[in-house]
Motif scaffolding. Sequence first.
Motif: not given
Length: 244
Positions: A76, A78, A94, A99-102, A125-128
């Motif tokens: 886990p 970024r 992802k 659990e990765l923030q991407v 979620t937690s991806v942009s």
Amino acid sequence: MNSTNAGNREQYIRNCFDQAGLPLSERQAEQFLIYYDLLIEKNRVVNLTAITEFEDVVKKHFLDSVLVWKTFPLTPGRLIDIGTGAGFPGIPLKIVFPELQVVLLDSLNKRIAFLDTLIEKLELTSVSAVHGRAEDLASDSFYREKFDFCVSRAVANLSSLSEYCLPFVKRGGVFIAYKSVEIDQECQDAKKAIFLLGGVLESREKTRIPGTDIERSFIVVRKERGTPAKYPRKAGTPTKSPLK
């Protein structure tokens, strides 16, 4: 598309990932199928990939993107994907490692629009997806040396790619380059550049995409020191004049 066909395709995806030692849940297989269908739909109007056959996309894009786990265990943290294009390898990573923030970085707005739609359709979620050039974003304090992992399947020599990618990696983090099988000379040529950028070549691993004769190499560069502020150089320079 009838439900039977969708079920067969989802099962094919799960079988391929099983062969790689990465069993998928039903939801993950469904996400990959949604990914494929949207990729093909959007590829008619935006150049996203030359590979379009279902089985080829599953193996040459989806599986290829996640095989890095055999070389380096992603924990886990970024992750930034530089030159992500249609989302490879960042989106498959992802899906498999939620659990990765991407962060997905690409310089073409049309691809970012596709990725925004994809992220919404996959309910991630937690991806942009971020529009910009690596040379510019790497100077932004919000991104510079803030990531545990940086990955790239972009086509560039390792010296250039290291200059684009290492500035994003925090000390102790890693940059992982996806390469073709012949990498020994390229690694040798890039050693000085990697050192100048604060990294050290940690490992080189070769593997094969299950169900194919395609070999893939992964180069793992560990970030040991901060990258000097003058790197990366202005737009285009790392490609035109790689560090030596």
